[in-house]
Design a protein around this motif. Structure first.
Motif, PDB file in Angstrom:
ATOM      1  N   MET A  73       0.844  -1.193   0.000  1.00  0.00           N
ATOM      2  CA  MET A  73       0.000   0.000   0.000  1.00  0.00           C
ATOM      3  C   MET A  73       0.880   1.244   0.000  1.00  0.00           C
ATOM      4  O   MET A  73       1.879   1.309   0.720  1.00  0.00           O
ATOM      5  N   THR A  74       0.499   2.238  -0.773  1.00  0.00           N
ATOM      6  CA  THR A  74       1.302   3.451  -0.907  1.00  0.00           C
ATOM      7  C   THR A  74       1.357   4.256   0.386  1.00  0.00           C
ATOM      8  O   THR A  74       2.144   5.202   0.486  1.00  0.00           O
ATOM      9  N   ASP A  75       0.527   3.902   1.375  1.00  0.00           N
ATOM     10  CA  ASP A  75       0.509   4.638   2.630  1.00  0.00           C
ATOM     11  C   ASP A  75       1.767   4.405   3.451  1.00  0.00           C
ATOM     12  O   ASP A  75       2.053   5.165   4.387  1.00  0.00           O
ATOM     13  N   VAL A  76       2.535   3.371   3.155  1.00  0.00           N
ATOM     14  CA  VAL A  76       3.651   2.973   4.013  1.00  0.00           C
ATOM     15  C   VAL A  76       4.816   3.954   3.929  1.00  0.00           C
ATOM     16  O   VAL A  76       5.366   4.383   4.957  1.00  0.00           O
ATOM     17  N   ALA A  77       5.254   4.300   2.731  1.00  0.00           N
ATOM     18  CA  ALA A  77       6.490   5.066   2.544  1.00  0.00           C
ATOM     19  C   ALA A  77       6.497   6.398   3.308  1.00  0.00           C
ATOM     20  O   ALA A  77       7.489   6.711   3.987  1.00  0.00           O
ATOM     21  N   PRO A  78       5.436   7.217   3.246  1.00  0.00           N
ATOM     22  CA  PRO A  78       5.507   8.488   3.971  1.00  0.00           C
ATOM     23  C   PRO A  78       5.540   8.336   5.486  1.00  0.00           C
ATOM     24  O   PRO A  78       6.132   9.170   6.177  1.00  0.00           O
ATOM     25  N   VAL A  79       4.943   7.277   5.998  1.00  0.00           N
ATOM     26  CA  VAL A  79       4.995   7.047   7.450  1.00  0.00           C
ATOM     27  C   VAL A  79       6.414   6.704   7.866  1.00  0.00           C
ATOM     28  O   VAL A  79       6.961   7.263   8.827  1.00  0.00           O
ATOM     29  N   ARG A  80       7.033   5.791   7.130  1.00  0.00           N
ATOM     30  CA  ARG A  80       8.409   5.415   7.468  1.00  0.00           C
ATOM     31  C   ARG A  80       9.365   6.598   7.304  1.00  0.00           C
ATOM     32  O   ARG A  80      10.280   6.799   8.115  1.00  0.00           O
ATOM     33  N   ALA A  81       9.155   7.387   6.263  1.00  0.00           N
ATOM     34  CA  ALA A  81      10.015   8.552   6.055  1.00  0.00           C
ATOM     35  C   ALA A  81       9.905   9.530   7.213  1.00  0.00           C
ATOM     36  O   ALA A  81      10.899  10.167   7.605  1.00  0.00           O
ATOM     37  N   PHE A  82       8.721   9.633   7.800  1.00  0.00           N
ATOM     38  CA  PHE A  82       8.510  10.564   8.908  1.00  0.00           C
ATOM     39  C   PHE A  82       9.351  10.171  10.116  1.00  0.00           C
ATOM     40  O   PHE A  82      10.134  10.980  10.628  1.00  0.00           O
ATOM     41  N   TRP A  83       9.194   8.919  10.593  1.00  0.00           N
ATOM     42  CA  TRP A  83       9.925   8.571  11.818  1.00  0.00           C
ATOM     43  C   TRP A  83      11.416   8.348  11.563  1.00  0.00           C
ATOM     44  O   TRP A  83      12.243   8.624  12.438  1.00  0.00           O
ATOM     45  N   GLU A  84      11.749   7.887  10.369  1.00  0.00           N
ATOM     46  CA  GLU A  84      13.175   7.756  10.059  1.00  0.00           C
ATOM     47  C   GLU A  84      13.847   9.129  10.034  1.00  0.00           C
ATOM     48  O   GLU A  84      14.991   9.290  10.486  1.00  0.00           O
ATOM     49  N   GLY A  85      13.150  10.129   9.523  1.00  0.00           N
ATOM     50  CA  GLY A  85      13.694  11.477   9.481  1.00  0.00           C
ATOM     51  C   GLY A  85      13.920  12.074  10.856  1.00  0.00           C
ATOM     52  O   GLY A  85      14.763  12.955  11.028  1.00  0.00           O
ATOM     53  N   LEU A  86      13.182  11.590  11.839  1.00  0.00           N
ATOM     54  CA  LEU A  86      13.354  12.052  13.221  1.00  0.00           C
ATOM     55  C   LEU A  86      14.381  11.220  13.978  1.00  0.00           C
ATOM     56  O   LEU A  86      14.666  11.506  15.145  1.00  0.00           O
ATOM     57  N   GLY A  87      14.922  10.191  13.332  1.00  0.00           N
ATOM     58  CA  GLY A  87      15.881   9.328  13.998  1.00  0.00           C
ATOM     59  C   GLY A  87      15.260   8.411  15.033  1.00  0.00           C
ATOM     60  O   GLY A  87      15.941   7.965  15.967  1.00  0.00           O
ATOM     61  N   LEU A  88      13.966   8.089  14.863  1.00  0.00           N
ATOM     62  CA  LEU A  88      13.259   7.217  15.798  1.00  0.00           C
ATOM     63  C   LEU A  88      13.305   5.768  15.326  1.00  0.00           C
ATOM     64  O   LEU A  88      13.477   5.501  14.122  1.00  0.00           O
ATOM     65  N   PRO A  89      13.095   4.812  16.238  1.00  0.00           N
ATOM     66  CA  PRO A  89      13.030   3.403  15.838  1.00  0.00           C
ATOM     67  C   PRO A  89      11.670   3.005  15.287  1.00  0.00           C
ATOM     68  O   PRO A  89      11.478   1.863  14.867  1.00  0.00           O
ATOM     69  N   GLY A  90      10.720   3.912  15.314  1.00  0.00           N
ATOM     70  CA  GLY A  90       9.362   3.623  14.844  1.00  0.00           C
ATOM     71  C   GLY A  90       8.400   4.569  15.519  1.00  0.00           C
ATOM     72  O   GLY A  90       8.771   5.648  15.982  1.00  0.00           O
ATOM     73  N   LEU A  91       7.134   4.167  15.593  1.00  0.00           N
ATOM     74  CA  LEU A  91       6.085   4.974  16.198  1.00  0.00           C
ATOM     75  C   LEU A  91       5.419   4.212  17.332  1.00  0.00           C
ATOM     76  O   LEU A  91       5.333   2.979  17.303  1.00  0.00           O
ATOM     77  N   TYR A  92       4.929   4.955  18.306  1.00  0.00           N
ATOM     78  CA  TYR A  92       4.230   4.400  19.462  1.00  0.00           C
ATOM     79  C   TYR A  92       2.838   5.024  19.472  1.00  0.00           C
ATOM     80  O   TYR A  92       2.669   6.179  19.833  1.00  0.00           O
ATOM     81  N   ASP A  93       1.833   4.269  19.053  1.00  0.00           N
ATOM     82  CA  ASP A  93       0.478   4.781  18.858  1.00  0.00           C
ATOM     83  C   ASP A  93      -0.425   4.239  19.965  1.00  0.00           C
ATOM     84  O   ASP A  93      -0.748   3.051  19.979  1.00  0.00           O
ATOM     85  N   VAL A  94      -0.846   5.108  20.878  1.00  0.00           N
ATOM     86  CA  VAL A  94      -1.634   4.655  22.025  1.00  0.00           C
ATOM     87  C   VAL A  94      -3.126   4.585  21.727  1.00  0.00           C
ATOM     88  O   VAL A  94      -3.895   4.118  22.570  1.00  0.00           O
TER      89      VAL A  94
END
Length: 289
Positions: free
Chosen positions: A1-22
Motif C-alpha cells: 500500500m502506498t501509505d507505508v512510505a511516507p509514514v516510514r520517512a517521517f519517523w526515520e527522518g526524526l531518527g526514531l526506531p518507529g512509532l508508538y500509537d496509544v
C-alpha cells in the motif's frame, strides 16, 4: 500500500526506531461490524460522513502497522452497555497473545462487579484501559465505578478516556465530569482522547494540575477534524510536551495514516517535541513490548 512510505520517512527522518500509537482500535468482529455500521450511516453519534480508509481484515491491518513501523499499538475495546465488557476483554486478551507487541487493552462499564474484574485484569497484566462516555452514556463518577477507579489509581495503569464532546456531545461528556473524577481520584493515570476536543484548553488545564493526566493527538489538527482551535493551544502543548501522546484512531480514519503525522509536524513545535510525542512519551508511560 502506498501509505507505508511516507509514514516510514517521517519517523526515520526524526531518527526514531518507529512509532508508538496509544489510540488504535481492534475489536471483536461482531462488535466491529456494528461500529462500522454506525460510521457508515453517519448517524447522530457521528454527525458527518466518515468513510473508513482501512477497512481490512485484522491480519492485514496488523501487517500494515508493522510495515509502517508502528511498533506498539492498542486495541482499546469500549463497553457500551452492561454485561459486554467480559466478552470484549476476552477477545482483546486473545489479540494480545497473537500480536505480542500490541498493548494489552481492556474496558469496563458501571455495573456490579466492575471493580473486581478491573482489579483482576490489572493483576493479569492489562496495560491500558479504555472508556468512552460519548458512546456508553454514563457518568465517570458513577458510584458503581468507584472500586474500579480506586484499583486503577493504586496500580497506575493508564486509562484512555473519550470524555470530550467531539464529534457529538451528550450529558456525560466534557471537562466537568473529568474534573469531578480527578477530584475524587487525583492519582489516576488518564489519557484524554482527542486532546479533549473541543475543550482543548480545559483538558490542558486538567493535565497541568494533575501530573498523571496525559493527552492524545487522535485526529486533532487533521484537515478532516476541521476544528476551531483556541489561541494559545500550541503553546500549552509545548508546555505539556512530556504528556502528549501520539494517537490516530487507526483503522477508522478517513485519510492516510501519514496525514496525522503531517498534521502534528505542521504545528512547528520542533523535532524534539515530535520525537517525544511519537515515541518517547509512550515508552515512558507504557514501556516496550
Amino acid at each position: 500500500m502506498t501509505d507505508v512510505a511516507p509514514v516510514r520517512a517521517f519517523w526515520e527522518g526524526l531518527g526514531l526506531p518507529g512509532l508508538y500509537d496509544v489510540h488504535t482500535h481492534f475489536l471483536a468482529p461482531p462488535v466491529e461490524r456494528k461500529v462500522h455500521a454506525v460510521f457508515d450511516a453517519a448517524g447522530p453519534k457521528i454527525g458527518r460522513p466518515w468513510p473508513i480508509r482501512y477497512r481490512l481484515p485484522v491480519e492485514e491491518r496488523v501487517a500494515l502497522l508493522r510495515e509502517m513501523g508502528v511498533r506498539r499499538f492498542s486495541t482499546l475495546p469500549y463497553a457500551h452497555r452492561p454485561g459486554i465488557a467480559g466478552f470484549l476483554n476476552e477477545w482483546a486478551a486473545g489479540f494480545k497473545r497473537d500480536v505480542p507487541e500490541s498493548l494489552w487493552s481492556a474496558t469496563f462499564y458501571p455495573e456490579p462487579g466492575a471493580g473486581d474484574y478491573v482489579a483482576a485484569s490489572i493483576e493479569a497484566g492489562v496495560e491500558v484501559f479504555k472508556v468512552h462516555v460519548q458512546v456508553g452514556e454514563f457518568d465517570l463518577d458513577d458510584p458503581l465505578l468507584t472500586p474500579a477507579w480506586g484499583a486503577l489509581e493504586d496500580a497506575g495503569t493508564p486509562v484512555v478516556v473519550h470524555a470530550g464532546h467531539a464529534p457529538v456531545g451528550n450529558d456525560f461528556t466534557g471537562p466537568a465530569p473529568m474534573a469531578r473524577l480527578l477530584a475524587a481520584h487525583p492519582r489516576l493515570t488518564v489519557v484524554a482522547a482527542h486532546l479533549g476536543a473541543p475543550d482543548y484548553l480545559d483538558f490542558a488545564d486538567l493535565a497541568a494540575r494533575h501530573e498523571r493526566v496525559h493527552l492524545d493527538t487522535t485526529m486533532v489538527f487533521t484537515d478532516f477534524w476541521d476544528a476551531d482551535y483556541p489561541d494559545g493551544l500550541t503553546e500549552r502543548l509545548r508546555d505539556l510536551q512530556p504528556r502528549v501522546l501520539l494517537g490516530t484512531d487507526f483503522p477508522t480514519i478517513p485519510y492516510p495514516y501519514a496525514h496525522q503525522l503531517e498534521s502534528l509536524a505542521r504545528l512547528d513545535l520542533g523535532e524534539d517535541w515530535l520525537r517525544d510525542v511519537c515515541w518517547h512519551n509512550g515508552m515512558r508511560l507504557l514501556g516496550p513490548a
